[in-house]
Enzyme design. Structure first.
Site, PDB file in Angstrom:
ATOM      1  N   ASP A 138     -32.646  36.977 -40.682  1.00 62.24           N
ATOM      2  CA  ASP A 138     -31.666  36.130 -39.998  1.00 62.24           C
ATOM      3  C   ASP A 138     -31.857  34.703 -40.497  1.00 62.24           C
ATOM      4  OD1 ASP A 138     -33.735  34.777 -38.375  1.00 62.24           O
ATOM      5  OD2 ASP A 138     -33.886  36.679 -37.326  1.00 62.24           O
ATOM      6  N   CYS A 147     -41.859  33.211 -38.978  1.00 65.76           N
ATOM      7  CA  CYS A 147     -41.434  31.879 -38.525  1.00 65.76           C
ATOM      8  C   CYS A 147     -42.640  31.000 -38.192  1.00 65.76           C
ATOM      9  CB  CYS A 147     -40.443  31.950 -37.362  1.00 65.76           C
ATOM     10  SG  CYS A 147     -41.074  32.613 -35.831  1.00 65.76           S
ATOM     11  N   HIS A 152     -35.259  32.867 -39.311  1.00 62.21           N
ATOM     12  CA  HIS A 152     -36.474  33.235 -40.042  1.00 62.21           C
ATOM     13  C   HIS A 152     -36.400  32.838 -41.513  1.00 62.21           C
ATOM     14  CE1 HIS A 152     -37.362  35.600 -36.408  1.00 62.21           C
ATOM     15  NE2 HIS A 152     -38.610  35.317 -36.739  1.00 62.21           N
ATOM     16  N   ASP A 201     -45.726  36.839 -37.767  1.00 65.81           N
ATOM     17  CA  ASP A 201     -44.271  36.660 -37.780  1.00 65.81           C
ATOM     18  C   ASP A 201     -44.013  35.479 -38.712  1.00 65.81           C
ATOM     19  OD1 ASP A 201     -41.721  35.649 -37.285  1.00 65.81           O
ATOM     20  OD2 ASP A 201     -41.809  35.989 -35.123  1.00 65.81           O
ATOM     21  N   ASP A 222     -38.754  38.383 -40.039  1.00 62.68           N
ATOM     22  CA  ASP A 222     -39.953  38.192 -39.238  1.00 62.68           C
ATOM     23  C   ASP A 222     -41.140  38.975 -39.819  1.00 62.68           C
ATOM     24  OD1 ASP A 222     -41.777  39.149 -37.297  1.00 62.68           O
ATOM     25  OD2 ASP A 222     -40.300  39.263 -35.698  1.00 62.68           O
ATOM     26  N   HIS A 275     -49.346  28.406 -27.804  1.00 66.28           N
ATOM     27  CA  HIS A 275     -48.260  29.091 -28.523  1.00 66.28           C
ATOM     28  C   HIS A 275     -47.904  28.278 -29.770  1.00 66.28           C
ATOM     29  CE1 HIS A 275     -44.059  30.090 -29.375  1.00 66.28           C
ATOM     30  NE2 HIS A 275     -44.199  31.186 -28.662  1.00 66.28           N
ATOM     31  N   LYS A 299     -51.337  38.431 -30.690  1.00 67.85           N
ATOM     32  CA  LYS A 299     -49.943  38.762 -30.959  1.00 67.85           C
ATOM     33  C   LYS A 299     -49.800  39.034 -32.460  1.00 67.85           C
ATOM     34  CE  LYS A 299     -46.483  37.813 -28.581  1.00 67.85           C
ATOM     35  NZ  LYS A 299     -45.440  38.700 -28.017  1.00 67.85           N
TER      36      LYS A 299
HETATM   37 ZN   LIG Z   1     -40.202  34.729 -35.436  1.00 68.75          ZN
END
Ligand SMILES: [Zn+2]
Lengths: 324, 493
Positions: free
Chosen positions: B408, B356, B411, B354, B401, B300, B351
């Site tokens: 937010d 981040c 991010h 994104d 994202d 991850h 996945k």
């Molecule tokens: Zn994220």
């Protein structure tokens, strides 16, 4: 919920409210409850009303780890210990399903299970936990927290059983690209003691199990050749059990649609089925001096044609072949 | 077979067909030459999208993963095509010497909307609405994300806004002191996420890094370093070398990272504190090459960052990454996170991208580039395209994202960190490390950043450039070092 009286509690001074920076405009309710909570915690009161208060706060802020820890201490302290923990397991189930991506809820559950099993005289069937985990994974099949908890539970209680594997199979059946399921499958394969046999006083992987697993993976590749999960799994097995990667040459040729003797020809640029197959082919070629040229050619094709986003990486791999 | 010798012609042909307009090639070609790399890269990416070499899986089995992936690709393609469209419209109308007003300065959609993001961030300096109660246990994080973002956008922000600097000292100082005063020194339980909360190593990281930004030595002196050290050693550190997040808290590689970074800037690291730690981190690497949060968990992006940055706080990157992990597999896993169509990074195999992960994965690039001695391993320009074009909210500011999500603070901060890594290359100063006697406590302060050559990355306009980030600490460069140097001269008490 029963109404408790907290008016006797001396609340320590709350937040310094003159600091404007990132000050949260809490509701009146939350502020009052938090005040009681601080008061109760400061005198280590482990009571029914304390327990009820933690729930009120957790309902608003499920990530309040301080309150969770306090709740854990109340439960641990309680008399009629097992009954309380079992009630607690039922209660926390809903909180988990409502906040599946929260660290605290899953960890709290882990603490409860350890507590229950370590002190319990009756045999609590920890496999019941799979019902909750399965439920959460059916909602979100890649939720990292659910998988972390499943891994912990399986490892801690050595539950490497067929039921566990068959759930993984059903997830992979509905989505062969679910990498979390593949990762767990790898964990089961490697850790299940039943997959090993004793030979010359050494524990080695059972050949039949291995063959079955390789076959499963090849079938998965057939279904979706561009799915990186299954290729990673295949290579992972080869590395883990020291198998000869050259055995995968046929497979990688098949899905890269190259003919072994023609890869060096410049006009050879077929439509391929899998970038990962071509990458593996390049890796196989690079393991022998006689085929290094083919490897360089394959990396070049990856860089310029099939996988341009990784152009720097393919160049790096190619250049490391040039120098050695 | 197509003529591979003339890719540019293909790209131009493609973009023309895309626009449904027929133009004379030379005009477009000239434009391209004095255009910037942003456009050129987008052309390449969009060209690949429809090229026969792009494996689109359409004949493969369709599953949820693929449906989700297609949805994101389509939203990204729409944005990229619109951008190419608007750029070419400007040329068509013969706007100046090839740079259309639309794409110039902060108003161009391909540029970083600095003033808008500053505005978005400044909203948090006022009280936050009740919905933020959900983040009640993460207050030091909110401060950290906002201030780090502000400094990424403007290195001098706190110098220009001394009242904000004072607020940070008050807010974080109050949280630090509250736990100090309510307990005896011995019982000090670390810094919590808010006033009166239990010490938590991630909250502690966010609090200490936030204080590092203030450069207020009088406040730094109040940090109970000895107590924090005792807490980390006696309550968080586990026999196997790992750490837990808090008393009775979960154990994972985030805790290791936070403990080591905090220990480093406070200069309280000891051999005892990190005994077996590298080994435990090593056990978190998976068969895919990335790291999971704990052994056997899926690889991850966030955990891989924590694992690799932690290893790099225990020794020099080349040495540590060769010793404590399968470096080839790690490199392969990291570069696999970048996707051809989007240019952005994902956090796990199969996945979605994104923003981040522009930091969690993107900021791994410096470490591996140093370890394998290769100048640039990722396509920085494509990542920058993703961040700038797909992740900015152009109305209210803030970064998000992915398209169709809301921005937010989290991010915003990590997308900007990623942007910074896109714009810099990092070197490890081995000489400096040798001079320290290879003291692992000094290892985090041997990194040197330098702006990347324009041909590697987009810096179309000065507006796009953000402050340098420190790859280990994830904060704007300079602050961690100043705090560390300050504490080098202060006795631990
Ligand atoms: Zn994220």
């Amino acid at each position: 919920m029963e109404a408790y009286n907290y008016t006797d509690i001396q609340c320590p001074p709350p937040e310094s409210s003159e600091i404007e920076l990132c000050r949260i405009l809490y509701s009146e309710d939350y502020l009052t409850n938090m005040g009681y909570m601080r008061g109760i915690m400061s005198k280590n009161e482990y009571s029914e009303r304390a327990l009820a208060l933690t729930e009120k706060i957790i309902n608003v802020c499920a990530a309040h780890y301080t309150v969770w820890e306090y709740r854990y201490n109340i439960i641990k302290d309680g008399s009629n210990h097992n009954k309380i923990i079992k009630d607690e397991l039922i209660w926390s189930e809903n909180i988990i399903l409502e906040n599946p991506k929260n660290y605290q809820v899953w960890h709290y559950r882990q603490l409860l299970i350890i507590e229950l099993v370590s002190k319990s005289s009756d045999d609590y069937n920890v496999e019941k936990e799979f019902e909750l985990i399965d439920k959460s994974l059916i909602e979100d099949s890649k939720n990292y927290h659910s998988w972390t908890y499943r891994t912990w539970l399986t490892k801690h209680f050595k539950l490497y059983n067929d039921k566990n594997l068959s759930f993984i199979n059903s997830l992979l059946k509905s989505d062969i690209r679910n990498n979390s399921a593949w990762n767990f499958r790898f964990f089961l394969l490697v850790n299940n003691p039943e997959n090993y046999i004793e030979q010359d006083r050494k524990s080695i992987i059972n050949g039949l199990v291995l063959q079955k697993e390789l076959k499963f993976t090849e079938n998965a590749i057939e279904l979706a050749p561009q799915n990186q999960s299954s290729w990673n799994y295949l290579i992972g097995i080869y590395e883990k059990f020291n198998l000869d990667i050259n055995n995968l040459k046929g497979l990688s040729l098949k899905y890269s649609n190259f003919e072994d003797d023609k890869i060096s020809e410049l006009e050879m640029q077929p439509i391929i089925s899998s970038v990962h197959a071509l990458e593996l082919l390049a890796r196989i070629y690079s393991s022998s001096k006689t085929t290094v040229d083919k490897a360089i050619r394959a990396y070049d094709l990856l860089a310029t044609k099939y996988d341009p986003i990784r152009v720097n990486y393919w160049k790096y791999l190619s250049s490391s072949l040039n120098t050695t | 077979m197509e003529d591979i010798n003339d890719e540019k012609t293909q790209q131009i042909g493609y973009i023309l067909s895309l626009l449904g307009k027929r133009k004379k090639e030379p005009i477009f070609n000239t434009v391209l030459v004095d255009r910037d790399y942003q456009l050129e890269n987008l052309l390449t990416m969009m060209n690949f999208k429809d090229s026969p070499y792009n494996i689109d899986n359409d004949s493969d089995l369709f599953t949820k993963t693929l449906t989700d992936q297609r949805e994101v690709e389509n939203s990204v393609i729409k944005i990229y095509k619109e951008f190419l469209n608007s750029s070419s419209d400007n040329y068509e109308s013969g706007n100046g010497s090839g740079s259309g007003s639309e794409s110039e300065g902060e108003n161009g959609i391909g540029n970083l909307k600095k003033s808008l993001h500053l505005k978005f961030l400044k909203n948090a300096l006022k009280p936050l609405n009740p919905a933020f109660t959900k983040l009640d246990a993460s207050q030091t994080w909110i401060v950290f994300w906002i201030v780090n973002s502000l400094l990424l956008l403007d290195q001098d922000y706190l110098v220009k806004n001394p009242e904000l600097n004072e607020q940070i000292c008050l807010k974080i100082g109050f949280i630090v002191d509250y736990n100090k005063e309510s307990k005896s020194e011995k019982e000090y339980q670390g810094i919590g996420g808010g006033v009166g909360q239990l010490g938590h190593i991630a909250s502690t990281y966010a609090a200490i890094m936030s204080l590092s930004f203030t450069k207020r030595y009088d406040v730094w002196e109040r940090i109970p370093r000895k107590s924090i050290y005792d807490w980390m050693l006696n309550e968080l550190k586990q026999k196997d070398g790992s750490f837990v997040m808090s008393r009775n808290g979960e154990k994972d590689v985030r805790a290791v990272y936070c403990a080591l970074t905090v220990g480093s800037v406070l200069n309280i690291l000891s051999k005892k504190l990190v005994e077996n730690t590298a080994k435990w981190i090593q056990s978190c690497q998976t068969y895919e090459g990335g790291f999971g949060g704990c052994p056997d968990n899926e690889a991850h992006g966030g955990y891989t960052y924590c694992a690799v940055a932690s290893l790099c706080l225990l020794g020099d990157p080349k040495d540590m990454l060769n010793k404590y992990c399968n470096l080839d597999a790690l490199v392969r896993w990291i570069v696999s996170r970048q996707y051809n169509i989007e240019g952005g990074l994902s956090g796990r195999t199969n996945k979605l991208v994104d923003s981040c992960y522009s930091h969690w994965v993107g900021s791994l690039a410096p470490f591996i580039e140093i370890a394998i001695e290769w100048k640039t391993i990722m396509s920085r320009n494509c990542l920058q395209n993703y961040i700038l074009l797909c992740c900015q909210n152009r109305r209210y500011g803030g970064l998000r994202d992915k398209p169709l999500t809301n921005p937010d603070y989290y991010h915003t901060n990590y997308a900007l960190c990623g942007l910074s890594v896109c714009q810099n290359v990092y070197l490890f100063n081995y000489k400096k490390f040798e001079e320290s006697g290879r003291d692992f406590r000094a290892v985090g302060y041997c990194y040197e950043a330098s702006g990347i050559e324009a041909s590697d990355v987009v810096e179309r306009f000065q507006e796009n450039s953000v402050s340098e980030i420190h790859p280990v600490f994830g904060t704007v460069n300079g602050y961690a070092q100043e705090m560390y140097e300050f504490f080098c001269g202060v006795e631990i008490k």
